[in-house]
Structures are given as structure tokens and as C-alpha cells.
Design a protein around this motif. Structure first.
Motif, PDB file in Angstrom:
ATOM      1  N   GLU A  53       0.817  -1.220   0.000  1.00 18.77           N
ATOM      2  CA  GLU A  53       0.000   0.000   0.000  1.00 18.77           C
ATOM      3  C   GLU A  53       0.847   1.264   0.000  1.00 18.77           C
ATOM      4  O   GLU A  53       0.309   2.351  -0.168  1.00 18.77           O
ATOM      5  N   GLU A  92      -6.582  -5.351  -4.856  1.00 19.48           N
ATOM      6  CA  GLU A  92      -7.023  -4.441  -3.802  1.00 19.48           C
ATOM      7  C   GLU A  92      -7.346  -5.238  -2.560  1.00 19.48           C
ATOM      8  O   GLU A  92      -7.803  -6.377  -2.645  1.00 19.48           O
ATOM      9  N   THR A  94      -9.834  -5.721  -0.234  1.00 20.72           N
ATOM     10  CA  THR A  94     -11.245  -5.370  -0.085  1.00 20.72           C
ATOM     11  C   THR A  94     -11.935  -6.379   0.823  1.00 20.72           C
ATOM     12  O   THR A  94     -11.487  -7.520   0.961  1.00 20.72           O
TER      13      THR A  94
END
Lengths: 443, 180
Positions: A53, A92, A94
Motif C-alpha cells: 500500500e 485491492e 477489499t
């Protein structure tokens, strides 16, 4: 939809041990490895490389993912699905995933994660999904620490995954204190060392100037008991792992002392003292004189407390050959528990309280074995020229021990095995190594 | 602790053993690496200034080479056989003829046993030899015992031929411990 449940027999091999595990479940239910008897079928899981990230998190994300994968597959309970089999990539972090993509490759579990690095601090987040139930298994979790502690962060992720799937506590975020050995067999040099449970991060606690033997961690993992020939004679010492300062313990006069272990209270120490050639078991409480627990002309050594502190299992040759006995922690009449063929030694009570691991010597071979605390249902887990000195993983499911090869060039190494006898493997160490002792799970 | 410091401690320990105070065993002993232990029927290093010619009968070298410094034991046993008793009687004679020396009796075991059991067994063997020397007239205050368990084999093969040599008690004349 069939919710597959995995019966994995990794840990307990006989029906008699089933009562210490969760009862079997119905066919339908959440993702769960039942640790019970049956056939091993490692659970296939997908572990896409954790997402970076922040720009500098890239290499950490890869390394942390690798350690999580090694932890889980190293148990023998899980099988990682190669990423080139994936029908989709995870880009991602998620809270929801497309379960069909993971069902397509028969992944039973999906582990996703993300790593960020800011100012030398690493943050790791992960989620675990039960693919066939199409549901997350537990909440997402995150762990933070310094860059130096990155492997611990990975181990904590592994412990959480292992715990959620097996219902048992993990053992990955733990350390092992052991004796590192160098030099020829007749002039071996020995040093105390600590490492992560998987052999990483070896640090030395003593130099090789004095022979050292058989260390043991305190219940909180901050201190180590061991035997050293620093004075020219074997004496027991306590070492503070943080400061690496050591203290010689007060022992009976005119004694050689060895085999020290902590009681579960972390204060009381039980050990062996040889006085005029006779070895008995003593205890030591800070501020008090040593107290003698056994008083026999035979050898009494290798004591180990039950996890509730009420009993001590030890080795004695009062019957004519070394056998295992249990006595009250305050001393008293011992009860023999080993009755099989051969000689028994180094009993160690499981942290779960259910089993005692031991070394057995029979017909020219050495074995690591386990028995119930009353001596029943003995099972031998290993066999070799020389296996000895079992130590339990903090969850009582894995045993590490010393295996030494024969002959002039014989060298000891550290091995681990499931309490079922499966998944035998060597733990990598930089040099020859012996006398492992597992720490508790780190906080 | 650093290595130099360990070396310093060791030399201090040897120094202590060299003086004739009543506390001569206080910090002495065979030392960290037990240098005398490697004397496999002879001298380990050859660097001790031993030259050709007959040994001085009052020297520790004479004791270990000519008198004989060790006795052997059967598996798991600490009882002395006839040969061991003869050897210990000769040792006792030498010790009584050379009252200036103290000695450390080391007990050893073969590798067929667990580490801690072998430490206890070595202690038994050392005491057995020591007790015999005392019974022969050597002052108990001149003798101290130490167990090495299976930590210091003298023979390194893994057959009975080696094990038999490793199940031993060795009387080591304390270096420089002569009383002036």
C-alpha cells in the motif's frame, strides 16, 4: 452447496486421544480443520502476494507473504495453490471477494493481505475467507511493528489463520533456545543461542568459552535456565534474555547441579544435584534454601512440572533401569508410569497437560514418544541412532528434539515432528545444534 | 561475555588453583575446555615442555602415563572391577607419595544415554573412584569430583570399542597445585 469439511488427522493418531479434541462435526459447516484421527488431506489455500500500500512496502509484502506461506505449509496441514493457477489476481485489499474465482481452483481458504510502511513502522492487515461457505472467517485483523520485527508480524498472521481454521492456538510467533555446537566430537564447543521457531534470527547468548547444556525458557520467555561449566564444574544459571546477564543460582553445598526447569509460576526452579555421587531432585524458591524433593540412592533427574504446577514427572533408575515417575510437586511417593521395553528419559509434560513426551532407548535405537500422564497409550513418533530431549510447541501439537548422527563425524541437529508422528523435518540452524527448548507464544 | 574476558577468567581460575590456599578448588577445575581431557593415553599438545628421557616419578605426567590415570566401567555401572581397583590402588600410592598435589576425578559416560542421565551416571562413577582412593588412604580433602556425562568422549566412533573407552573415570592431577 456442499460445504466441505476437512478431517485432518495430523495431530492425533489413535481414537483414544480423540477426547482431547473437538467432537466431530456434521458434514455441513464452516471451514474447519478438525484435528482428529483420519487421513491427512492438506487443505488447499490461496495466498496472493500481499498488496503493497506504500511504495517502500513492496519487498516487505513479498517477504511477509512468503513467511506466512512457509508457516502454514510447514505444518503439513495446508497446501498452497500456486499463483499461476489463479483465475483472477487480487489487486485491492477489499472486504469482499468473488468466491467463484477461488472455487474454480478448489481453494478452500483464501488469505488476502496488505502491507504499508511509514517511518520504519510496518503495518500488516489480512483477511481470511471460507471460499465454499462464501463468507469471511473472522474479522480482518492488523498487526504493527518495526521493520526488525517483520517476521513476527508474518507469524502473527499465520497464527491467526491457523487458529481460525483449526480452533487451536498457533505456535509460529515463538522462539526456541538451544545449544549451538562446533568443533570435533571429543572437544565440542557449545554456545547458548535463540532463534525463531523456524530457525531464523539466530542470536547467541553465551560465548564458547564454557560448556553449556540443556537450556529452558521461563513461562514468560524473558529468562533462560541452563547448566554451565563456567567454574569447571556443572552448575545451574539463570540468564536474562534481554540483557544477556546471567546469575549463578544458590545450590546445595558440595554439589554439581544440572537439569534446571521452571515451575509454571516462573519463580520456583526444580533441578538435579549430585552430592557424593548421588543425584536427587531439589527445588529452589527465591530467598529460600534449596529443598530436597527426592531422597534415594538411585539417580533422580530430568524433572518437568505439570502445567498446573501440582505434579512433577522425572526420570529415575530406582528399578534398575531409567524409567519415568510422577510425584506431587512438593515431593512424596513417586508413581512409576513407564512400563514398556527399554529405558525412558527426559520426560516433558505437554503444555496442554494431556501427554508426556519422552526419550526412549530400546534395542540399540532411540525414539521420541508420547504417553498419557498415567503412562497409558505410549506411542513412538521417531526412531534413529540417537534422538533425545523433546520440547513442546506452545500449543502442544508439535515436538522439537535433538537428532544426532553416528560415528566420528556425528553431528546433532534439531528436528520437529507432529504429535501424530507425521511431518518429521529438520529445523535449519547455522551450525550443529542440540537441546532445543520452545518458548511460550510471544505476546 | 567476550572471549578475551572468558580467557581472562580461565587464567584467573587456573591461577587460583595454583595457589595453596585451602580454597584451592574454589574456581579451578579442568577449565572451560578441559584441556587435560584430550590426553588420550599420552599428552594432548606436546607443548608442555616434555623432553626425552625418563619422566620425573613425582610429575603429573608420570602419573598419567606410567601409573595410569583412568579406570573403565561396564554399561550403566559404577562398580569397580578388579582391574579398576588395581589401577586405583596404584593411583592412591602415587597420591600419598606426592602429597603436594590435589586431584580432580572426572566421571564420563558413553553416548548411549540421554544427556542428563549421563551427567548423573558420570557423577556416580567419579564418586566411586574417589571413594576407593579415599579408602586407600588419600585424604578426601585432596580430591574433588566432576561429571562430564557424555560431553567429552575420548574415542569418537559409535561402536562398543569406543564406548568401552568412554565409560571411564579419569584422575587429573590439578595443574600446578603442588603445596610448597
Amino acid at each position: 452447496m456442499t460445504l466441505l469439511r476437512f478431517l485432518i488427522a495430523a495431530i492425533l493418531a489413535t481414537a483414544a486421544f480423540a477426547q482431547v479434541t473437538a467432537p466431530a462435526r456434521a458434514q455441513d459447516g464452516p471451514l474447519r480443520i478438525e484435528i482428529t484421527e483420519g487421513v491427512i488431506e492438506p487443505l488447499p489455500f490461496a495466498l496472493p502476494t500481499f498488496i503493497a500500500e506504500t511504495p517502500e512496502a513492496q519487498s516487505w509484502a513479498q517477504r511477509i507473504t512468503d513467511v506466512v506461506a512457509a508457516d502454514l505449509t510447514g505444518t503439513g496441514l495446508f497446501r498452497r495453490i500456486p499463483s499461476d493457477a489463479f483465475v483472477t489476481q487480487v489487486t485491492e485489499f477489499t472486504p469482499s471477494v468473488t468466491y467463484a474465482n477461488w472455487k474454480a481452483i478448489n481453494a478452500q481458504a483464501l488469505i488476502t493481505g496488505a502491507v504499508s510502511v511509514t517511518g520504519g513502522q510496518i503495518n500488516v492487515k489480512f483477511r481470511l475467507f471460507d471460499v465454499f461457505s462464501e463468507a469471511p472467517l473472522g474479522e480482518g485483523l492488523q498487526f504493527g511493528g518495526t521493520e526488525q520485527s517483520w517476521r513476527r508480524l508474518a507469524h502473527k498472521v499465520s497464527d491467526a489463520v491457523y487458529s481460525r481454521i483449526t480452533g487451536e492456538t498457533g505456535y509460529f510467533d515463538s522462539r526456541v533456545v538451544f545449544v549451538s555446537e562446533q568443533g570435533p566430537k571429543n572437544a565440542r564447543q557449545k554456545r547458548l543461542a535463540v532463534m525463531d521457531y523456524d530457525g531464523a534470527n539466530v542470536q547467541y547468548l553465551t560465548d564458547s568459552g564454557s560448556l553449556v547444556l540443556a537450556p529452558r525458557f521461563s513461562p514468560t520467555g524473558d529468562r533462560v535456565l541452563y547448566t554451565s561449566y563456567e567454574t569447571g564444574f556443572p552448575q545451574i544459571y539463570e540468564l536474562n534474555v534481554g540483557s544477556v546477564s546471567r546469575t549463578q543460582l544458590p545450590v546445595p553445598a558440595e554439589s554439581m547441579t544440572f537439569a534446571p526447569r521452571y515451575a509454571p509460576d516462573g519463580r520456583t526452579i526444580v533441578f538435579s544435584a549430585a552430592i557424593n555421587g548421588n543425584t536427587d531432585i531439589y527445588t529452589l524458591v527465591p530467598g529460600a534454601a534449596p529443598r530436597q524433593l527426592t531422597n534415594a540412592p538411585s539417580i533422580e533427574t530430568a524433572p518437568s512440572y505439570s502445567p498446573d504446577g501440582s505434579q512433577i514427572v522425572f526420570e529415575s533408575d530406582r528399578s534398575g533401569s531409567p524409567q519415568l515417575y510422577v510425584m506431587p510437586a512438593g515431593g512424596g511417593e513417586p508413581r512409576r508410569i513407564s512400563f514398556g521395553e527399554g529405558r525412558y528419559g527426559t520426560p516433558v509434560w505437554s503444555p496442554r497437560g494431556d501427554l508426556i513426551a519422552f526419550t526412549k532407548q530400546n534395542a540399540g535405537r532411540f525414539h521420541i514418544g508420547v504417553m498419557r500422564t498415567d503412562g497409558s497409550e505410549e506411542r513412538l513418533l521417531t526412531a534413529s541412532f540417537l534422538d533425545e530431549g523433546p520440547t513442546w510447541a506452545p500449543n502442544g501439537r508439535v515436538i522439537m528434539f535433538t537428532r544426532e548422527s553416528a560415528g566420528a563425524g556425528g553431528q546433532p541437529g534439531l528436528f520437529s515432528v507432529d504429535v501424530s508422528g507425521r511431518n518429521l523435518k529438520q529445523v535449519p540452524t547455522p551450525n550443529a545444534a542440540s537441546d532445543p527448548a520452545w518458548s511460550p507464544l510471544l505476546p | 561475555m567476550t572471549l578475551p574476558r572468558a580467557a581472562l577468567l580461565l587464567s584467573l581460575a587456573l591461577g587460583l588453583a595454583a595457589c595453596s590456599s585451602p580454597a584451592r578448588f574454589g574456581a579451578g577445575g579442568p577449565g572451560a575446555d578441559g584441556a587435560p581431557l584430550s590426553a588420550g593415553g599420552g599428552f594432548g599438545s606436546g607443548a608442555d615442555g616434555v623432553t626425552s628421557g625418563p619422566l620425573d616419578p613425582a610429575s603429573p605426567e608420570y602419573f598419567s602415563q606410567t601409573v595410569g590415570d583412568r579406570v573403565l566401567f561396564a554399561v550403566d555401572q559404577s562398580t569397580l572391577n578388579d582391574e579398576a581397583r588395581r589401577a586405583l590402588s596404584a593411583q592412591a600410592q602415587w597420591l600419598m607419595s606426592n602429597p603436594g598435589y590435589t586431584a580432580i576425578v572426572e566421571g564420563h559416560a558413553d553416548e548411549q544415554g540421554t544427556r542428563e542421565y549421563n551427567l548423573a551416571l558420570g557423577a556416580r562413577r567419579a564418586a566411586s573412584a574417589r571413594d576407593y582412593l579415599v579408602a586407600q588412604g588419600v585424604a578426601a580433602s585432596r580430591l574433588r569430583t566432576v561429571t562430564y556425562g557424555k560431553e567429552r568422549p575420548i574415542e569418537v566412533c559409535s561402536t562398543e570399542a569406543c564406548y568401552a573407552q568412554n565409560r571411564r573415570a579419569v584422575t587429573v592431577i590439578a595443574a600446578g597445585a603442588a603445596v610448597s
